[in-house]
Scaffold this motif. Structure first.
Motif, mmCIF file in Angstrom:
data_model
loop_
_atom_site.group_PDB
_atom_site.id
_atom_site.type_symbol
_atom_site.label_atom_id
_atom_site.label_comp_id
_atom_site.label_asym_id
_atom_site.label_seq_id
_atom_site.Cartn_x
_atom_site.Cartn_y
_atom_site.Cartn_z
ATOM 1 N N ILE A 27 7.365 74.992 -12.571
ATOM 2 C CA ILE A 27 7.871 73.695 -13.019
ATOM 3 C C ILE A 27 6.698 72.721 -12.921
ATOM 4 C CG2 ILE A 27 9.505 71.821 -12.613
ATOM 5 C CD1 ILE A 27 11.299 73.937 -11.183
ATOM 6 N N SER B 63 19.524 70.480 -10.881
ATOM 7 C CA SER B 63 18.673 69.728 -9.962
ATOM 8 C C SER B 63 17.311 70.421 -9.897
ATOM 9 C CB SER B 63 19.297 69.700 -8.562
ATOM 10 O OG SER B 63 19.187 70.996 -7.966
ATOM 11 N N PRO B 64 16.293 69.759 -9.340
ATOM 12 C CA PRO B 64 14.989 70.436 -9.222
ATOM 13 C C PRO B 64 15.080 71.771 -8.486
ATOM 14 C CG PRO B 64 14.734 68.103 -8.760
ATOM 15 C CD PRO B 64 16.216 68.365 -8.900
ATOM 16 N N ALA C 180 12.130 68.489 -18.496
ATOM 17 C CA ALA C 180 11.243 69.224 -17.601
ATOM 18 C C ALA C 180 10.266 70.039 -18.446
ATOM 19 C CB ALA C 180 12.043 70.156 -16.690
ATOM 20 N N LEU D 208 9.323 72.939 -3.504
ATOM 21 C CA LEU D 208 9.033 72.608 -4.898
ATOM 22 C C LEU D 208 7.546 72.627 -5.198
ATOM 23 C CD1 LEU D 208 11.558 69.695 -5.501
ATOM 24 C CD2 LEU D 208 11.730 72.048 -6.318
ATOM 25 N N TYR E 296 9.406 67.388 -13.738
ATOM 26 C CA TYR E 296 10.855 67.270 -13.749
ATOM 27 C C TYR E 296 11.140 65.780 -13.837
ATOM 28 C CZ TYR E 296 15.745 67.629 -12.400
ATOM 29 O OH TYR E 296 17.123 67.540 -12.385
#
Length: 117
Positions: free
Chosen positions: A103, A71-72, A8, A116, A106
């Motif tokens: 982020i 996890s994301p 990531a 997200l 990923y």
């Protein structure tokens, strides 16, 4: 994947307070749990604030590459916990902040999940 780990890329920015110290401490906090391993760190660059309220202080920005077994959504929660530790407040969209962690990638995940994005 590398033994259950996903690569990531995280972008960090700060334009309030002791910006250099905040970024250094944030990197350490982000890679503190064993589920997040640091792979690479970019140089720190200074940029003008774009969008948001006028006359904000300049940002210091950097990017780190990690591998994670989170996890994301877990990674996002972890990044936001690190922001909160550094007194991040979300009062004004694109406003000044002590710490912002985004982020960027990923693995090869493409998502339109509103949490997200």
């Amino acid at each position: 994947m590398n033994g259950g780990y996903t690569k990531a890329v995280l972008a960090l920015g700060s334009n309030l307070g002791e910006r250099n110290d905040t970024l250094s401490e944030a990197v350490a906090d982000l890679v503190d749990p064993p589920e997040v391993r640091l792979l690479a760190v970019s140089p720190v660059v200074q940029t003008k604030a774009v969008g948001g309220p006028p006359n904000q202080p300049d940002f210091l920005n950097m990017v780190i590459t990690v591998e994670t077994s989170l996890s994301p959504h877990e990674l996002l929660d972890h990044c936001q916990a690190v922001e909160n530790k550094h007194h991040r407040v979300r009062e004004v969209r694109w406003g000044p902040r002590t710490l912002d962690v985004d982020i960027i990638t990923y693995g090869d995940l493409r998502s339109d999940d509103p949490t997200l994005t």
